[in-house]
Scaffold this active site. Structure first.
Site, PDB file in Angstrom:
ATOM      1  N   PRO A   5       0.662  -1.117   0.115  1.00 50.86           N
ATOM      2  CA  PRO A   5       0.121   0.386   0.082  1.00 50.86           C
ATOM      3  C   PRO A   5       0.276   1.246   0.326  1.00 50.86           C
ATOM      4  CG  PRO A   5      -0.778  -1.572   1.677  1.00 50.86           C
ATOM      5  CD  PRO A   5       0.223  -2.322   1.048  1.00 50.86           C
ATOM      6  N   GLU A  52       3.558  -8.349   8.834  1.00 54.55           N
ATOM      7  CA  GLU A  52       3.400  -6.672   9.152  1.00 54.55           C
ATOM      8  C   GLU A  52       4.364  -6.296   8.394  1.00 54.55           C
ATOM      9  OE1 GLU A  52       0.646  -5.923  10.312  1.00 54.55           O
ATOM     10  OE2 GLU A  52       1.965  -8.627  11.348  1.00 54.55           O
ATOM     11  N   ARG A  98      -2.579  -9.333 -20.222  1.00 53.00           N
ATOM     12  CA  ARG A  98      -3.691  -9.090 -21.487  1.00 53.00           C
ATOM     13  C   ARG A  98      -3.400  -8.878 -22.534  1.00 53.00           C
ATOM     14  NH1 ARG A  98      -8.715  -9.126 -20.211  1.00 53.00           N
ATOM     15  NH2 ARG A  98      -9.048  -7.534 -21.341  1.00 53.00           N
ATOM     16  N   ASP A 157     -10.210  -2.224 -26.408  1.00 59.83           N
ATOM     17  CA  ASP A 157     -10.099  -0.865 -27.321  1.00 59.83           C
ATOM     18  C   ASP A 157     -10.567   0.458 -26.261  1.00 59.83           C
ATOM     19  OD1 ASP A 157      -7.753  -1.698 -28.847  1.00 59.83           O
ATOM     20  OD2 ASP A 157      -8.947  -1.383 -30.125  1.00 59.83           O
TER      21      ASP A 157
HETATM   22  C1  4FM Z   1       1.931  -5.775   1.167  1.00 61.11           C
HETATM   23  C2  4FM Z   1       1.148  -7.191   3.338  1.00 61.11           C
HETATM   24  C3  4FM Z   1       3.457  -6.707   1.840  1.00 61.11           C
HETATM   25  C4  4FM Z   1       2.150  -7.961   4.033  1.00 61.11           C
HETATM   26  C5  4FM Z   1       1.010  -6.215   2.381  1.00 61.11           C
HETATM   27  C6  4FM Z   1       3.263  -7.629   3.394  1.00 61.11           C
HETATM   28  C7  4FM Z   1      -1.598  -4.583  -1.787  1.00 61.11           C
HETATM   29  C8  4FM Z   1      -2.115  -3.339  -2.218  1.00 61.11           C
HETATM   30  C9  4FM Z   1      -1.390  -4.778  -0.064  1.00 61.11           C
HETATM   31  C10 4FM Z   1      -0.161  -6.054   1.610  1.00 61.11           C
HETATM   32  N1  4FM Z   1      -0.515  -4.568  -2.367  1.00 61.11           N
HETATM   33  N2  4FM Z   1      -1.104  -2.750  -3.353  1.00 61.11           N
HETATM   34  N3  4FM Z   1      -2.850  -2.378  -1.806  1.00 61.11           N
HETATM   35  N4  4FM Z   1      -0.385  -5.673   0.201  1.00 61.11           N
HETATM   36  O1  4FM Z   1      -2.162  -4.509   1.092  1.00 61.11           O
HETATM   37  O2  4FM Z   1      -0.586  -3.601  -3.823  1.00 61.11           O
HETATM   38 CL1  4FM Z   1       4.740  -7.806   3.704  1.00 61.11          CL
END
Ligand code: 4FM
Length: 246
Positions: A89, A116, A154, A169
């Site tokens: 995130p 985490e 895709r 498209d």
């Molecule tokens: C990412 C959990 C890394 C643990 C997550 C680790 C996420 C998102 C997401 C969770 N990834 N977009 N939103 N990942 O929530 O791409 Cl270590």
């Protein structure tokens, strides 16, 4: 194109190659998918991939060495110029433009984290780009990595049939898609818009563009802000809004 994924749940990621468009692309050797489990790059008896966070607090952190070794192993199979992308995130927002950029690469390595987070030094030393699917928290990066692979595959030449490509498209000109209908002509008193059954292909194209513009205006004005509508499109949007208020 080659895809490498580093994940503690390789079976989960592998299912991306079992179904639909991506499955077909893999069967036809248009893509190759290599998945590496950091657990296979441990040397202790417990095959430890996580540890407690320095500074304390809840949860666990993915250890540097097993992830670095898994990344090195996967990168060894990749063509030169295949960046390593970490899904989290905290990353830059993924969108169709980014998918198009990735689709031009010879390969892409995706790191899916769990717990985490991963040791920050992995990001400093091994990651070229941190990418987010959106402002929400998943339990791990696997589903995000699978979504990125799906969106990129895709776009690769020869992956979609002619019919599917034509559909794509309309979505790719930066607007939301128009509504779709199929038989029967009436369900629960709701009829298919008359124009779609007229056989007038120009009128149908015009109606669809009007709907795409109108829906984008109402639901995603941010998308329209990025576009420079031509005179015809402004007229269609105008018509849509007038028909809305009737
Ligand atoms: C990412 C959990 C890394 C643990 C997550 C680790 C996420 C998102 C997401 C969770 N990834 N977009 N939103 N990942 O929530 O791409 Cl270590």
């Amino acid at each position: 194109m080659r895809f490498g994924v580093v994940s503690l749940f390789p079976e989960m990621v592998g299912t991306i190659g079992e179904f639909g468009v991506v499955g077909r692309a893999q069967k036809r050797d248009l893509i190759k998918l290599d998945i590496e489990n950091p657990r296979n790059h441990t040397s202790d008896v417990h095959r430890t991939v996580d540890d407690r966070p320095y500074g304390g607090g809840p949860g666990m952190v993915m250890k540097f060495e097993p992830v670095a070794a898994a990344l090195a192993s996967v990168q060894g199979k990749m063509p030169e110029g295949s960046p390593i992308v970490y899904l989290s995130p905290q990353g830059q927002m993924f969108d169709q433009a980014m998918a198009k950029r990735f689709a031009k690469l010879p390969g892409l390595v995706l790191l899916a984290g769990r717990y985490e987070g991963i040791d920050e030094r992995l990001i400093e030393s091994h990651i070229e780009e941190e990418v987010s699917l959106g402002d929400f928290v998943l339990s791990g990066g696997e589903i995000a990595a699978m979504a990125v692979i799906d969106a990129v595959v895709r776009l690769l030449p020869g992956v979609l049939g002619d019919d599917e490509s034509a559909v794509q498209d309309s979505f790719m000109d930066g607007l939301l898609d128009h509504p779709h209908y199929t038989r029967p002509e009436e369900v629960e008193g709701r009829r298919v818009p008359e124009v779609l059954m007229s056989g007038d292909h120009a009128a149908i194209a015009r109606w669809r563009e009007k709907q795409a513009l109108g829906r984008s205006y109402l639901r995603r004005p941010d998308l329209l802000d990025k576009l420079d509508l031509n005179d015809e499109q402004r007229m269609l949007l105008d018509e849509f809004l007038k028909e809305q208020s009737q």
